[in-house]
Design a protein around this motif. Sequence first.
Motif, mmCIF file in Angstrom:
data_model
loop_
_atom_site.group_PDB
_atom_site.id
_atom_site.type_symbol
_atom_site.label_atom_id
_atom_site.label_comp_id
_atom_site.label_asym_id
_atom_site.label_seq_id
_atom_site.Cartn_x
_atom_site.Cartn_y
_atom_site.Cartn_z
ATOM 1 N N THR A 1 -3.633 1.032 -0.673
ATOM 2 C CA THR A 1 -3.008 2.405 -1.160
ATOM 3 C C THR A 1 -3.846 3.337 -2.084
ATOM 4 O O THR A 1 -3.849 4.293 -2.121
ATOM 5 C CB THR A 1 -1.836 1.851 -2.039
ATOM 6 O OG1 THR A 1 -0.980 1.151 -1.277
ATOM 7 C CG2 THR A 1 -0.949 2.894 -2.653
ATOM 8 N N ILE A 2 -4.774 2.517 -2.949
ATOM 9 C CA ILE A 2 -5.383 3.271 -3.969
ATOM 10 C C ILE A 2 -6.437 4.179 -3.147
ATOM 11 O O ILE A 2 -6.771 5.217 -3.516
ATOM 12 C CB ILE A 2 -6.065 2.387 -5.167
ATOM 13 C CG1 ILE A 2 -5.213 1.735 -5.941
ATOM 14 C CG2 ILE A 2 -7.192 3.420 -5.810
ATOM 15 C CD1 ILE A 2 -5.659 0.591 -6.798
ATOM 16 N N ASN A 3 -7.113 3.617 -2.181
ATOM 17 C CA ASN A 3 -8.118 4.259 -1.354
ATOM 18 C C ASN A 3 -7.456 5.475 -0.634
ATOM 19 O O ASN A 3 -8.161 6.650 -0.571
ATOM 20 C CB ASN A 3 -8.680 3.294 -0.318
ATOM 21 C CG ASN A 3 -9.617 2.260 -0.874
ATOM 22 O OD1 ASN A 3 -10.140 2.669 -1.885
ATOM 23 N ND2 ASN A 3 -9.918 1.156 -0.386
ATOM 24 N N GLU A 4 -6.423 5.239 -0.408
ATOM 25 C CA GLU A 4 -5.658 6.382 0.450
ATOM 26 C C GLU A 4 -5.404 7.412 -0.375
ATOM 27 O O GLU A 4 -5.565 8.805 -0.333
ATOM 28 C CB GLU A 4 -4.461 5.893 1.029
ATOM 29 C CG GLU A 4 -4.187 5.103 2.259
ATOM 30 C CD GLU A 4 -2.833 4.592 2.527
ATOM 31 O OE1 GLU A 4 -2.015 4.917 2.085
ATOM 32 O OE2 GLU A 4 -2.938 3.661 3.915
ATOM 33 N N GLU A 5 -4.939 7.113 -1.656
ATOM 34 C CA GLU A 5 -4.770 8.153 -2.908
ATOM 35 C C GLU A 5 -6.139 8.785 -3.289
ATOM 36 O O GLU A 5 -6.020 9.858 -3.467
ATOM 37 C CB GLU A 5 -3.999 7.335 -4.100
ATOM 38 C CG GLU A 5 -2.598 7.042 -3.475
ATOM 39 C CD GLU A 5 -1.776 8.207 -3.091
ATOM 40 O OE1 GLU A 5 -1.912 9.380 -3.473
ATOM 41 O OE2 GLU A 5 -0.797 7.892 -2.344
ATOM 42 N N VAL A 6 -7.201 8.111 -3.371
ATOM 43 C CA VAL A 6 -8.492 8.490 -3.551
ATOM 44 C C VAL A 6 -8.728 9.515 -2.496
ATOM 45 O O VAL A 6 -9.275 10.623 -2.736
ATOM 46 C CB VAL A 6 -9.499 7.759 -3.510
ATOM 47 C CG1 VAL A 6 -10.936 8.012 -3.736
ATOM 48 C CG2 VAL A 6 -9.326 6.586 -4.838
ATOM 49 N N ILE A 7 -8.587 9.275 -1.162
ATOM 50 C CA ILE A 7 -8.850 10.203 0.008
ATOM 51 C C ILE A 7 -7.959 11.803 -0.319
ATOM 52 O O ILE A 7 -8.781 12.524 -0.198
ATOM 53 C CB ILE A 7 -8.726 9.690 1.327
ATOM 54 C CG1 ILE A 7 -9.681 8.341 1.404
ATOM 55 C CG2 ILE A 7 -8.727 10.723 2.358
ATOM 56 C CD1 ILE A 7 -9.539 7.708 2.807
ATOM 57 N N LYS A 8 -6.761 11.309 -0.492
ATOM 58 C CA LYS A 8 -5.928 12.557 -0.757
ATOM 59 C C LYS A 8 -6.245 13.400 -1.840
ATOM 60 O O LYS A 8 -6.271 14.623 -1.803
ATOM 61 C CB LYS A 8 -4.387 11.924 -0.831
ATOM 62 C CG LYS A 8 -3.837 11.471 0.278
ATOM 63 C CD LYS A 8 -2.261 10.864 0.091
ATOM 64 C CE LYS A 8 -1.934 10.183 1.419
ATOM 65 N NZ LYS A 8 -0.520 9.846 1.092
#
Length: 420
Positions: free
Chosen positions: A113-120
């Motif tokens: 989830t954190i990695n997805e948010e980092v990408i976003k």
Amino acid sequence: MSRRNARMSIRGTRWPRHVAAWGVAVLAVTAAPQWAMAQRPASPSAQPPSTEQRLRQQQDTLDKLRRERSDLEARMSQLQRSARSLSDEVNNLEAQRQTTRRLVAALDQQLETINEEVIKAGAGLVRAEQELEGKRNALQRRMVEIYKRGSLYDVEAMLSAQSFAGLVARYKYLHELALNDRNLVRRVEGLRDQIITQRMLLVRLQDEVGRNRQEKDREARRLAQLETRSQRNLTAVQLTAQRTRERLQQLSRDESRIANAISTLETARRRAEMSPNARPATPSTIRTSDLGRLDWPVDGTIIYRFGRVINPNNTTTRWNGIGISASTGTSVKSISAGEVVLADNVGTYGPTVIVQHGGGDYSVYGSLQNIAVRRGQQVTKGQLIGTVGATDPELPPHLHFEIRPKGRAIDPLEYLRAKR
């Protein structure tokens, strides 16, 4: 109407000031609802969960798993401080292992989830910076145009209108132009704040990634340790179970040996009593009046009782007597007068003495360290027959004591004096 035609149509005409004010008010009222509608935020119910909400939910799950594991660890500490079975520890370790595995999986999900948010957040930051660059350039061009046009251009345009319709058109044009300029400035300010927020979010998310990976490494090491301990304890349980089965089988054989020996003695005694030349039967020195009055063969505490006993490892042992705990070497005395009919080592019973008290009554003294009498010897009440030993590796030093009236095992506590 184009900007050039609008300029040409307002030249040469001057309108009263109150008319100009009325036109501006009408345009402002007309444009305001459209601008407000464009700026109205979307309904909160239609928005997906935010990053904060998702991370908070996942953190709640992690905290719940940590509390569950802490409870299991506390239970393990209680097991290790008390009399316990290895199977209980194995079950507890397995529960800890499953909880830790779920914790690692939850950390993986949180990291994803954190990695997805980092990408976003990174993509949003790039888009915001690109848009900000474009908006800044547009705003700079507008400022240059306003500077070149001069401060009296708008007044000149309004006062030179040739008709009321031209005035309204001029006001509408200038009003929209001002709105566009104001929206452009606000957009630049909003993009600047958005970029600052996105950068702060990226920093926080990167910190979360670092902490998540460190915690995941710790949990992975803990999981490996738990799996090793679980496997080690499982192996110990299997070995203990095997030893217990073998011990119970041996104990059953030894009990049968004692019972057969007493049965053989009883058969011989009865045959002798029935023979024509038999002497009068020897009365038993253990009488019904002795119930609850006989002295203990050794002073100590009971570690197992007569009958069926459930062991900590869930096995069952059938005891034909009681176990009296005492220090190694403590004197063991005969509960009544009689004849020693067995003084030998009997498997799991260890060194054992059987005393016949007459009339088919017997007392058995097992788990001795040494024997102080011999077969055929007459003993008196309270006479030393041996000392306490530690022949059973799974039990502390103790005396195994039985009373068998007519060869049948009963609870010895029925005859022994009650302790105060």
